[in-house]
Scaffold this motif. Sequence first.
Motif, short mmCIF file in Angstrom:
data_model
loop_
_atom_site.label_atom_id
_atom_site.label_comp_id
_atom_site.label_asym_id
_atom_site.label_seq_id
_atom_site.Cartn_x
_atom_site.Cartn_y
_atom_site.Cartn_z
N PHE A 101 0.96 -1.12 0.08
CA PHE A 101 0.04 -0.07 -0.09
C PHE A 101 0.88 1.06 -0.12
O PHE A 101 0.56 2.27 -0.68
CB PHE A 101 -0.79 -0.18 1.23
CG PHE A 101 -2.37 -0.72 1.06
CD1 PHE A 101 -2.48 -1.57 -0.15
CD2 PHE A 101 -3.39 0.06 1.75
CE1 PHE A 101 -3.76 -1.97 -0.28
CE2 PHE A 101 -4.57 -0.56 1.45
CZ PHE A 101 -4.85 -1.56 0.65
N LEU A 102 1.82 1.19 0.95
CA LEU A 102 2.83 2.59 0.93
C LEU A 102 3.51 2.84 -0.44
O LEU A 102 3.59 3.90 -0.88
CB LEU A 102 3.71 2.29 1.95
CG LEU A 102 4.77 3.26 2.50
CD1 LEU A 102 4.00 4.77 2.77
CD2 LEU A 102 5.51 3.13 3.45
N ALA A 103 4.05 1.68 -0.84
CA ALA A 103 4.84 1.82 -2.13
C ALA A 103 3.78 2.14 -3.23
O ALA A 103 4.08 3.11 -3.93
CB ALA A 103 5.43 0.55 -2.57
N CYS A 104 2.51 1.71 -3.46
CA CYS A 104 1.64 2.07 -4.38
C CYS A 104 1.24 3.56 -4.28
O CYS A 104 1.31 4.34 -5.17
CB CYS A 104 0.47 1.20 -4.27
SG CYS A 104 -0.98 1.49 -5.76
N ALA A 105 0.76 3.90 -2.93
CA ALA A 105 0.69 5.38 -2.68
C ALA A 105 1.81 6.45 -3.06
O ALA A 105 1.59 7.35 -3.54
CB ALA A 105 0.15 5.34 -1.38
N THR A 106 2.96 6.06 -2.67
CA THR A 106 4.13 6.70 -2.89
C THR A 106 4.25 6.86 -4.57
O THR A 106 4.77 7.96 -5.15
CB THR A 106 5.43 6.05 -2.44
OG1 THR A 106 5.18 5.96 -1.21
CG2 THR A 106 6.64 7.06 -2.69
N GLN A 107 4.04 5.70 -5.35
CA GLN A 107 4.19 5.86 -6.55
C GLN A 107 2.95 6.75 -7.33
O GLN A 107 3.47 7.65 -7.94
CB GLN A 107 3.93 4.32 -7.49
CG GLN A 107 4.33 4.60 -8.69
CD GLN A 107 4.03 3.22 -9.46
OE1 GLN A 107 2.96 2.53 -9.18
NE2 GLN A 107 4.99 2.47 -10.39
N MET A 108 1.82 6.69 -6.76
CA MET A 108 0.72 7.44 -7.20
C MET A 108 0.96 8.89 -6.91
O MET A 108 0.95 9.91 -7.84
CB MET A 108 -0.59 7.04 -6.60
CG MET A 108 -1.72 8.06 -7.14
SD MET A 108 -3.46 7.52 -6.24
CE MET A 108 -3.77 5.84 -6.93
N TYR A 109 1.50 9.15 -5.72
CA TYR A 109 1.74 10.55 -5.37
C TYR A 109 2.87 11.16 -6.24
O TYR A 109 2.46 12.31 -6.62
CB TYR A 109 2.24 10.58 -3.89
CG TYR A 109 2.78 12.00 -3.58
CD1 TYR A 109 2.00 12.80 -3.17
CD2 TYR A 109 4.17 12.16 -3.43
CE1 TYR A 109 2.49 14.37 -2.74
CE2 TYR A 109 4.58 13.40 -2.76
CZ TYR A 109 3.90 14.44 -2.75
OH TYR A 109 4.39 15.75 -2.55
N PHE A 110 4.09 10.59 -6.53
CA PHE A 110 4.65 11.35 -7.39
C PHE A 110 4.61 11.28 -8.72
O PHE A 110 4.87 12.14 -9.37
CB PHE A 110 6.26 10.30 -7.06
CG PHE A 110 6.70 10.77 -5.95
CD1 PHE A 110 7.65 12.03 -5.67
CD2 PHE A 110 7.21 10.01 -4.74
CE1 PHE A 110 8.30 12.54 -4.51
CE2 PHE A 110 7.68 10.09 -3.57
CZ PHE A 110 8.41 11.56 -3.41
#
Length: 318
Positions: A101-110
């Motif tokens: 979830f964290l990696a997915c959220a980080t990818q979406m954010y950037f």
Amino acid sequence: MESTGQNPPKGNRTTLMDFILLGFSDVPDLRGFLFGVFLIIYVIILMGNSLIIIITKVDPSLHTPMYFFLRNFSSLEICYVSVTVPRLLTDLCRQNRNISFLACATQMYFFLVFGATECLTLTAMAYDRYVAICNPLLYPLIMNTRLCNQLAACCWITGIPVHVGFTYLIFSLPFCGTNQLNHFFCDIPPVLKLACGDTFMIEMLVYAVAVLVVTIPFTLIFGSYVKIISTILKLPSATGRAKAFSTCSSHLMVVALFFGSGIMMYMRPKSSHLTGMDKFLSLFYTVVTPMFNPIIYCLRNKDVMVALKKFLTKWVVL
């Protein structure tokens, strides 16, 4: 006792700890081919944009506002594609395509931040061309170093707070059922498809943010080019018209490619979001368009071509 109903119990509605990026798993025989294609494209993007950054930095004749923004745009392109393509290449080489979830959220954010920054940078570049063509005598005075730095800083910073809250709201939704994300990166439409409950407010927020970072910049760019083309057509000589238009034709092509695919992806109704079409459009504005950008700016810009030849000649001699 486990619930046998269609809706999972409230306590289990957020038990998903990761997603599985399906990517191009539906065409397993093409994975090797796709890896080679995307790797070549990624190398072209990195080399092409790096070359633009270097030559606009080292060649004194390119120390102008137009090439200052082009250098910013090329730096941005490298960041933008590096959010998605390395992960895509990795997933094409392995069976385990889980993403937390964290990696997915980080990818979406950037991805969202760099995408918004691209929209704003293209708008700043349009303003630069507007001043250069419509107010040429005041151009050095208006587009001074201070204003250029302020515009660039504004482009890079503006999207940060907006998308922090936006990404947080999306990943605060309850996720249940399947964790298979039918896409090659964590984009908004495929993630929202896996959310449970009512996502209407988030979808409205998606449209609001799209209007803010896509539609408004596009409208400003369109308005700038209406004035630019009107001014060019009033020039007395055909040579002057051709020269004036050549200074902004590259930017116009990049704007059409980037905004065209972006608007089709985020501004169309949810009912028309087909997985195959979404993947194609995403590939277009995340991989194909960034590959064409340095090619467009090099081949269609005489000053960049001259500087590039000088730069390459110097290196060959060394």
